[in-house]
Design an enzyme around this catalytic site. Structure first.
Site, PDB file in Angstrom:
ATOM      1  N   GLU A 140       0.841  -1.218   0.000  1.00 22.41           N
ATOM      2  CA  GLU A 140       0.000   0.000   0.000  1.00 22.41           C
ATOM      3  C   GLU A 140       0.870   1.260   0.000  1.00 22.41           C
ATOM      4  O   GLU A 140       0.585   2.233  -0.721  1.00 22.41           O
ATOM      5  CB  GLU A 140      -0.929   0.010   1.222  1.00 22.41           C
ATOM      6  CG  GLU A 140      -1.855   1.226   1.196  1.00 22.41           C
ATOM      7  CD  GLU A 140      -2.580   1.448   2.505  1.00 22.41           C
ATOM      8  OE1 GLU A 140      -3.041   0.467   3.125  1.00 22.41           O
ATOM      9  OE2 GLU A 140      -2.679   2.614   2.928  1.00 22.41           O
ATOM     10  N   SER A 150       0.219  -9.605   7.808  1.00 22.98           N
ATOM     11  CA  SER A 150      -0.838  -8.586   7.852  1.00 22.98           C
ATOM     12  C   SER A 150      -0.447  -7.467   8.813  1.00 22.98           C
ATOM     13  O   SER A 150      -0.289  -7.697  10.016  1.00 22.98           O
ATOM     14  CB  SER A 150      -2.146  -9.239   8.301  1.00 22.98           C
ATOM     15  OG  SER A 150      -3.023  -8.277   8.827  1.00 22.98           O
ATOM     16  N   ASN A 202      -2.168  -4.794   9.872  1.00 26.26           N
ATOM     17  CA  ASN A 202      -3.135  -4.407  10.911  1.00 26.26           C
ATOM     18  C   ASN A 202      -3.250  -5.467  11.993  1.00 26.26           C
ATOM     19  O   ASN A 202      -3.551  -5.156  13.140  1.00 26.26           O
ATOM     20  CB  ASN A 202      -4.482  -4.022  10.280  1.00 26.26           C
ATOM     21  CG  ASN A 202      -5.234  -5.210   9.779  1.00 26.26           C
ATOM     22  OD1 ASN A 202      -5.935  -5.856  10.527  1.00 26.26           O
ATOM     23  ND2 ASN A 202      -5.070  -5.531   8.499  1.00 26.26           N
ATOM     24  N   SER A 244      -8.153  -8.843   7.331  1.00 28.58           N
ATOM     25  CA  SER A 244      -8.197  -9.806   6.226  1.00 28.58           C
ATOM     26  C   SER A 244      -8.511 -11.214   6.718  1.00 28.58           C
ATOM     27  O   SER A 244      -8.340 -12.185   5.983  1.00 28.58           O
ATOM     28  CB  SER A 244      -6.886  -9.777   5.441  1.00 28.58           C
ATOM     29  OG  SER A 244      -5.791  -9.937   6.293  1.00 28.58           O
TER      30      SER A 244
END
Ligand code: SF4
Length: 283
Positions: free
Chosen positions: A123, A216, A218, A260
């Site tokens: 990102e 991941s 987060n 996710s």
């Protein structure tokens, strides 16, 4: 032993929609996803079982259609992709697009862009891919290494912990008191909801289980946040990672999951915790 689920946990709408879009396009013809559509091995295995290819390298794409993930990408990468003759399907989350627009506004208004996030995260590469000059900071040392600019425009990777982001923005302001520092809060609402619900939950429990992929961001942020309020925090990818000894003398176990993580993976982890409890009661 009681299990307390965080009020907000698990898969966000951005990831859900991206998976649905991938499955829809896979039904229509061969599809390759550039990078991990989501940072969750369970979901990725399910997509690959549908014949969807995943690659990290544009040069290796063998299908006529390429999907950009929910994490988004830069205009330069999109142009390169189309230049290779590939049709592009964009699963970019609308809240990542908000972050792209924030960065574009900062550039337009003459700010030197500083992104709070992980330099190599897909990102962040997308957010910075069209910029010739920018900085990415993740901690205090990175802020201390920044050079002065008269105008510093700060935005964040959508999945960063908002408390940390605000703290780093304060540090940037204190380090450059002469500069015009403009901050646009681009941490997404689902991330904020999961973070605040995790704090609320972690305060009330003896053990926290955080479910999510190893890569991941987060999920890692949830682990760090929970660890500030509970001494016994464990990160699992699936129910197979749950260890019985984690729950010794625990009365309340908290459960949360990254954006996710599919619901069925969370449900299986909860079922496994209940199974562990049942075993320990019979020995
Ligand atoms: S974490 Fe936030 S920005 Fe990322 S896909 Fe989910 S809703 Fe969108």
């Amino acid at each position: 032993m009681r299990i307390l689920r965080a009020a907000h946990l698990g898969m966000c709408f951005g990831v859900r929609d991206a998976i649905a879009l991938a499955l829809e396009h896979a039904d229509a013809g061969p599809l390759t996803i550039l990078g991990d559509l989501v940072h969750n091995p369970t979901v990725l295995n399910a997509l690959q079982a549908k014949g969807i290819a995943v690659t990290q390298d544009l040069a290796l794409v063998k299908t006529p259609t390429l999907m950009v993930t929910a994490h988004g990408t830069s205009e330069r990468t999109l142009a390169r992709t189309r230049g290779l003759g590939l049709a592009v399907v964009e699963a970019t989350c609308p809240l990542v697009r908000v972050a792209h627009r924030a960065v574009a506004a900062l550039v337009r208004d003459g700010y030197h862009v500083v992104i709070i996030g992980q330099r190599d995260h897909v990102e962040v590469r997308g957010l910075t891919g069209d910029l010739d000059r920018f900085d990415v900071v993740l901690d205090d040392d990175d802020v201390l290494a920044l050079e002065a600019h008269p105008r510093l425009g700060v935005a964040a990777q959508t999945t960063q912990a908002v408390e940390k982001v605000r703290r780093l923005v304060d540090l940037i302001r204190r380090r450059f008191p002469q500069s015009d520092v403009r901050f646009i809060d681009t941490v997404c609402k689902p991330t904020k909801d999961r973070q605040s619900a995790a704090v609320e939950m972690a305060r009330q429990v003896d053990v926290v289980i955080v479910v999510g992929g190893q890569s991941s961001n987060n999920t890692h942020e949830l682990v760090k946040t929970c660890a500030r309020y509970c001494a016994r925090v464990h990160h699992v990818q699936t129910d197979a990672d749950v260890r019985p000894e984690w729950f010794d003398a625990a009365e309340v176990v908290g459960l949360t999951a990254g954006t996710s993580t599919p619901d069925d993976v969370i449900d299986r982890v909860e079922a496994r915790i209940r199974q562990v409890e049942a075993w320990t009661q019979t020995v």
